[in-house]
Design a protein around this motif. Structure first.
Motif, short mmCIF file in Angstrom:
data_model
loop_
_atom_site.label_atom_id
_atom_site.label_comp_id
_atom_site.label_asym_id
_atom_site.label_seq_id
_atom_site.Cartn_x
_atom_site.Cartn_y
_atom_site.Cartn_z
N ASP A 30 9.06 -13.48 -9.30
CA ASP A 30 10.40 -13.66 -8.76
C ASP A 30 10.94 -15.03 -9.17
OD1 ASP A 30 12.36 -14.61 -6.56
OD2 ASP A 30 12.21 -12.45 -6.27
N ASN A 31 12.14 -15.05 -9.72
CA ASN A 31 12.72 -16.30 -10.21
C ASN A 31 12.93 -17.35 -9.12
OD1 ASN A 31 12.85 -15.64 -12.90
ND2 ASN A 31 14.91 -14.81 -12.77
N LEU A 32 13.25 -16.91 -7.94
CA LEU A 32 13.56 -17.87 -6.89
C LEU A 32 12.32 -18.39 -6.17
CD1 LEU A 32 16.72 -16.19 -5.39
CD2 LEU A 32 16.59 -18.04 -7.04
N SER A 33 11.40 -17.50 -5.86
CA SER A 33 10.25 -17.92 -5.05
C SER A 33 8.96 -18.09 -5.86
CB SER A 33 10.00 -16.90 -3.94
OG SER A 33 9.56 -15.67 -4.49
N GLY A 34 8.92 -17.52 -7.06
CA GLY A 34 7.71 -17.59 -7.87
C GLY A 34 6.62 -16.64 -7.41
N THR A 35 6.95 -15.76 -6.46
CA THR A 35 5.95 -14.82 -5.97
C THR A 35 5.77 -13.66 -6.95
OG1 THR A 35 7.60 -13.60 -4.71
CG2 THR A 35 6.39 -15.31 -3.54
N ILE A 36 4.60 -13.07 -6.90
CA ILE A 36 4.30 -11.91 -7.74
C ILE A 36 4.15 -10.72 -6.82
CG2 ILE A 36 2.61 -10.90 -9.31
CD1 ILE A 36 2.03 -13.74 -10.29
N ALA A 37 4.79 -9.61 -7.21
CA ALA A 37 4.76 -8.41 -6.38
C ALA A 37 3.37 -7.80 -6.35
CB ALA A 37 5.76 -7.39 -6.92
N ARG A 38 3.07 -7.16 -5.22
CA ARG A 38 1.80 -6.43 -5.10
C ARG A 38 1.83 -5.22 -6.02
NH1 ARG A 38 1.52 -5.14 1.03
NH2 ARG A 38 1.11 -3.22 -0.06
N ALA A 39 0.66 -4.79 -6.45
CA ALA A 39 0.54 -3.63 -7.35
C ALA A 39 1.17 -2.38 -6.74
CB ALA A 39 -0.92 -3.39 -7.70
N ALA A 40 1.00 -2.19 -5.44
CA ALA A 40 1.57 -1.02 -4.78
C ALA A 40 3.10 -1.04 -4.84
CB ALA A 40 1.10 -0.95 -3.33
N THR A 41 3.70 -2.21 -4.73
CA THR A 41 5.15 -2.33 -4.80
C THR A 41 5.64 -2.01 -6.21
OG1 THR A 41 5.16 -4.00 -3.06
CG2 THR A 41 7.12 -3.88 -4.46
N VAL A 42 4.99 -2.55 -7.21
CA VAL A 42 5.36 -2.28 -8.60
C VAL A 42 5.21 -0.79 -8.90
CG1 VAL A 42 4.83 -2.76 -11.02
CG2 VAL A 42 4.80 -4.61 -9.33
N SER A 43 4.14 -0.19 -8.41
CA SER A 43 3.92 1.24 -8.62
C SER A 43 5.02 2.07 -7.98
CB SER A 43 2.56 1.64 -8.04
OG SER A 43 2.32 3.00 -8.23
N ARG A 44 5.41 1.73 -6.75
CA ARG A 44 6.49 2.47 -6.08
C ARG A 44 7.82 2.27 -6.78
NH1 ARG A 44 9.54 5.84 -5.08
NH2 ARG A 44 10.81 5.93 -3.21
N LEU A 45 8.07 1.07 -7.29
CA LEU A 45 9.30 0.84 -8.05
C LEU A 45 9.32 1.66 -9.33
CD1 LEU A 45 9.72 -2.97 -7.43
CD2 LEU A 45 11.33 -1.18 -6.74
N ALA A 46 8.17 1.80 -9.97
CA ALA A 46 8.09 2.64 -11.18
C ALA A 46 8.38 4.10 -10.83
CB ALA A 46 6.72 2.50 -11.83
N GLU A 47 7.84 4.56 -9.71
CA GLU A 47 8.12 5.93 -9.26
C GLU A 47 9.61 6.10 -9.00
OE1 GLU A 47 5.83 6.86 -5.79
OE2 GLU A 47 3.95 6.25 -6.75
#
Length: 59
Positions: A30-47
């Motif tokens: 994330d550009n603002l916070s520098g956090t990295i999304a959890r794998a489950a979140t990325v997977s759900r976004l791909a779905e």
């Protein structure tokens, strides 16, 4: 990273209002916070992208 359910809702509302949304820009980390999304979140976004026929533009 956006909330997957919020993304789906926003795209559906935009399309229902006559707007065409066909791409989603994905900054990671994330550009603002520098956090990295959890794998489950990325997977759900791909779905969600597949479900909505969105092109994902990774950064």
């Amino acid at each position: 990273m956006p909330d997957p359910d919020a993304l789906v809702g926003a795209v559906r509302r935009a399309r229902a209002a006559g707007g065409i949304r066909c791409a989603w820009w994905s900054p990671c980390p994330d550009n603002l916070s520098g956090t990295i999304a959890r794998a489950a979140t990325v997977s759900r976004l791909a779905e969600a992208a597949r479900e909505l026929d969105l092109v994902v533009v990774p950064e």
